[in-house]
Design a protein around this motif. Sequence first.
Motif, short mmCIF file in Angstrom:
data_model
loop_
_atom_site.label_atom_id
_atom_site.label_comp_id
_atom_site.label_asym_id
_atom_site.label_seq_id
_atom_site.Cartn_x
_atom_site.Cartn_y
_atom_site.Cartn_z
N THR A 18 13.64 -19.16 6.51
CA THR A 18 14.31 -20.09 7.42
C THR A 18 15.69 -20.53 7.00
O THR A 18 16.52 -20.85 7.85
N PHE B 63 10.94 -27.11 19.92
CA PHE B 63 11.55 -26.41 18.79
C PHE B 63 11.03 -26.93 17.45
O PHE B 63 10.77 -26.16 16.53
N TRP C 72 7.49 -24.07 18.51
CA TRP C 72 8.04 -22.72 18.46
C TRP C 72 9.53 -22.78 18.17
O TRP C 72 10.32 -23.12 19.03
N SER C 73 9.90 -22.44 16.95
CA SER C 73 11.31 -22.49 16.55
C SER C 73 11.97 -21.13 16.77
O SER C 73 12.66 -20.61 15.90
N GLY C 74 11.76 -20.58 17.93
CA GLY C 74 12.35 -19.28 18.25
C GLY C 74 13.44 -19.43 19.29
O GLY C 74 13.70 -20.51 19.79
N TRP D 247 17.38 -19.94 17.55
CA TRP D 247 17.97 -19.51 16.29
C TRP D 247 19.16 -18.60 16.53
O TRP D 247 20.14 -18.62 15.80
N ASP E 166 12.70 -12.62 18.31
CA ASP E 166 11.60 -13.57 18.13
C ASP E 166 10.27 -12.88 17.87
O ASP E 166 9.36 -13.47 17.27
N ALA F 133 9.51 -18.50 13.41
CA ALA F 133 9.26 -19.38 14.55
C ALA F 133 8.06 -20.29 14.33
O ALA F 133 8.04 -21.43 14.80
#
Length: 524
Positions: free
Chosen positions: A144, A340, A344-346, A349, A427, A436
């Motif tokens: 990350t 986010f 789901w941190s996709g 980015w 992703d 993510a």
Amino acid sequence: MFASIPIAFRRVVPAADGLVAISVFLLLLLLDRLMYHHSVKDAGFFYEYGRVAEAVLAGKGHRDVFGTASGPTAWVLPGFLYLVVLLYWMFGVKTKLALAAAVLIGYALVSLTVYFLLRLLRLTEFGVYRYWIVPIFLISFLITSWPGPQDLHDIEFMLFLNVFTLYSLVAYVQRGSWYNLPLLAVVLPLTNPIIALAFIVVLAGLILRELYGQGELLKPQWYRRPRVVASAWVSGLVAACFALSTGAWGYHNWQTMGRFIPSKSNLWYEFYQSNAYDADGILGSNTFVKHHPNENRPERQRYTEQGEISYLDRYRERSAAFLGEQRAVYLKKVRNRLIFAFLWSGGCWNAGDGHVPLTGFSAADSLSLVQAGLVDEKATSTSRNRWLCLDMEADQFAAAVRPLRLEQQAALTQDWQAAKQYLLRDDFRPVGLARAVLYSLIPFVSLLLGLVVPAIRRETLFGATAVLYLIYSAPYLLLAHYPRYQFPLIGLQSVLIFLASAFLLQRVQVLYQKATTRKKYPPR
């Protein structure tokens, strides 16, 4: 079975935690050597911090955050800044030696973070499994927030500061070790106001929980009880140090800028940038290039001409108008930031983040796209113009390029579509998927598991970590968010993941032992 390995290891090597931290440092150096070639030309050198540090060394004071003659500033706080000043003073301003020292210090801070994580976990019921947190943390960190050679910043320092704050809070409650607390009360307000706020709230909560848990506040003349008196003295000392720190900084700003500013000055600029300028509410490089004084020359000129106070007052007024007129848009972007941060941190980015270059077109077309703000203007001998509009929909892009009368419009549109598809597919590549979920869903599920499992919930470490994690996240979710702002949470997220996985590992061990016992001594 599982527990015997770390116990045996500690019998052989008493300083195992320190050796593990040193091993992490050497591993990061090896990876850095294999994967990166650091260049003074490409290094960011701490961006706003670096410019103000140059001004301080030149005897001008705390000013010039966006270059020469941009004036006094409270845009950056002095805590981390003076570490940069010390670095420049010792190794030179933007030299190869300063770059090498900055990289080494960054990796040293990451290694110290690992050390204090291991020290923290020794205070828990699951301490026997504590070395499991090392791969959890390293995988999260490398996926990350691997600090590439072009992004010297404060990430590693804030990451360390979060974990050290957590360690100091838990050590005070469980061991009575209060010496770090006044130091943190001075340093945190001058370094990161969000960590400072979380520190005060968590400390008050832990003290009250401890006193109520021991029944001290329910006894006659409770205010004379030794434990209550000791807690009151520590609380008073911390409050005094906190007030002294914020007051001194606020007074400095009043003297230099004509306004008492006890923390950073750019809150409403960050709010407007994230909620009005940015398409989804999660800041990307495209928004910075188009609107931030760091990247946008006209904006930087306006900042310099108006001065910081007038410039930021304008954004405070704009933000108030935005909230009044577009509340539904604001709430939608808060929702996006919640997704986010916790699910789901996709997507955000990369999409619209300017990481995919044009494949090469005529100079006239490239210039037209730069002037329209659709690509950046930082093409060099080693990098091409990059798309800044990959967060647009197809119809929006078509409307944006139609007036430009491009020579190769069809080919450019095809290139834009290919770049957008590349980023959307990212992703679902292994690293994209891991990033993510490791950055959001897995820590959130671990937090929920800790809330419902008594064995985790009763740990002081879990309560402190959960509250620190949520309080740190809240202002960014409500006001302005950027993936870099969330990087310092990796240590806290690793603790939550560790506690959940250690509990599950403990259950597996218990079930294994029961099955082995039944097999060895079957019922008659």
